[in-house]
Enzyme design. Structure first.
Site, PDB file in Angstrom:
ATOM      1  N   LYS A  44    -118.020   5.931  43.624  1.00 22.09           N
ATOM      2  CA  LYS A  44    -117.281   6.865  44.473  1.00 22.09           C
ATOM      3  C   LYS A  44    -117.121   6.238  45.844  1.00 22.09           C
ATOM      4  CE  LYS A  44    -117.167  11.852  45.430  1.00 22.09           C
ATOM      5  NZ  LYS A  44    -117.868  13.134  45.172  1.00 22.09           N
ATOM      6  N   ASP A 190    -119.696  23.275  46.360  1.00 23.74           N
ATOM      7  CA  ASP A 190    -118.433  23.168  45.615  1.00 23.74           C
ATOM      8  C   ASP A 190    -118.693  23.544  44.161  1.00 23.74           C
ATOM      9  OD1 ASP A 190    -115.781  22.717  45.090  1.00 23.74           O
ATOM     10  OD2 ASP A 190    -115.924  20.534  45.054  1.00 23.74           O
ATOM     11  N   ASN A 195    -118.172  20.889  37.972  1.00 16.18           N
ATOM     12  CA  ASN A 195    -119.253  20.176  38.653  1.00 16.18           C
ATOM     13  C   ASN A 195    -120.626  20.493  38.075  1.00 16.18           C
ATOM     14  OD1 ASN A 195    -117.592  18.807  40.462  1.00 16.18           O
ATOM     15  ND2 ASN A 195    -117.619  20.481  41.942  1.00 16.18           N
TER      16      ASN A 195
END
Length: 264
Positions: A44, A190, A195
């Protein structure tokens, strides 16, 4: 892989993996799945414009390290700042994405149970030494920076249908003026079925942890309510969610945190 701004050290770590760019995520981070013979990894990356924000993968790295032993999260394998980029290499989360394992229409009760399990897990974590606080003051300061630097999500067409604001600054002014009182707990920041990982019917992992830290307990709850309404669509499942949590909904706070997320 040749175009990635990564160090020779990181390049050596991933050179035997097949690189597949992730196109599902909505954040400004670049995410790559690294497919290996025996394991998969994830890389990432965020550029320097996002340094210090909740998009910064250095922040995500710090939270993942802090969460080891507290929640099931990927393992940090390598972190670096190189050529204007922050790069985080991590292991693959254990299990299967909740969004892939359970169909909203076919397994609504199970999805509600998993959301409630997540909230209970989060609220059980001792946050006394948590490295980041995502209080409203800090989130609004971040939002001001993002708006001033054209980095915020300002596409009003993606806002909820009942959002009563004409433009991002009008919404920002409302959020700043109408801040509710906060009761800080650990927050994912989030939370949603894309997720959360599951295995054998239980929560087995969490990803996208850049916004995790101390925050008001209604923040994650608001995200769950929004997901239930958008993905399942029947209000009885919102009621089931609160029954499982054993609390009454604070609709003012829920609405506020959904509005806050319009600009992220």
């Amino acid at each position: 892989m040749a175009k990635m701004r990564i160090s020779p050290e990181l390049k050596k770590l991933i050179e035997k993996y097949r690189c597949v760019k992730d196109t599902e995520g909505m954040s400004p981070a670049k995410v790559y799945k690294l497919v290996g013979e025996n394991e998969n990894l994830y890389l990432k990356m965020t550029d320097s414009r996002y340094k210090g924000t909740t998009y910064d993968v250095e922040r995500e790295k710090d939270m993942m390290l802090w969460l080891e032993g507290k929640l099931p999260v990927p393992k940090v394998l390598h972190f670096e700042r190189h050529d204007g980029w922050s790069n985080l290499l991590m292991s693959e989360a254990d299990g299967v994405l909740c969004s892939e394992e359970y169909e909203d229409e076919q397994s609504p009760e199970k999805i509600i149970e998993l959301y409630a399990e997540c909230i209970r897990l989060f609220h059980s974590i001792d946050i006394s030494d948590c490295p980041y606080t995502n209080s409203l003051d800090s989130r609004l300061a971040e939002l001001d920076y993002l708006l001033n630097n054209d980095l915020a999500d300002v596409d009003c067409e993606n806002w909820e249908e009942d959002t009563p604001f004409k433009d991002p600054r009008e919404l920002y002014d409302f959020l700043k003026t109408e801040k509710p009182e906060e009761e800080l707990v650990f927050s994912h920041g989030d939370l949603g079925d894309s997720n959360i990982f599951v295995k054998d019917g239980k929560v087995s992992g969490f990803i996208d942890l850049g916004r995790s830290g101390r925050a008001d307990k209604w923040y994650d709850i608001a995200f769950c309510v929004r997901s239930i309404r958008e993905d399942i669509g029947e209000e009885q499942y919102v009621e089931l969610f609160f029954d499982l949590l054993g609390i009454k909904p604070d609709w003012e706070k829920i609405k506020y945190y959904i509005l806050l997320d319009e600009l992220f």
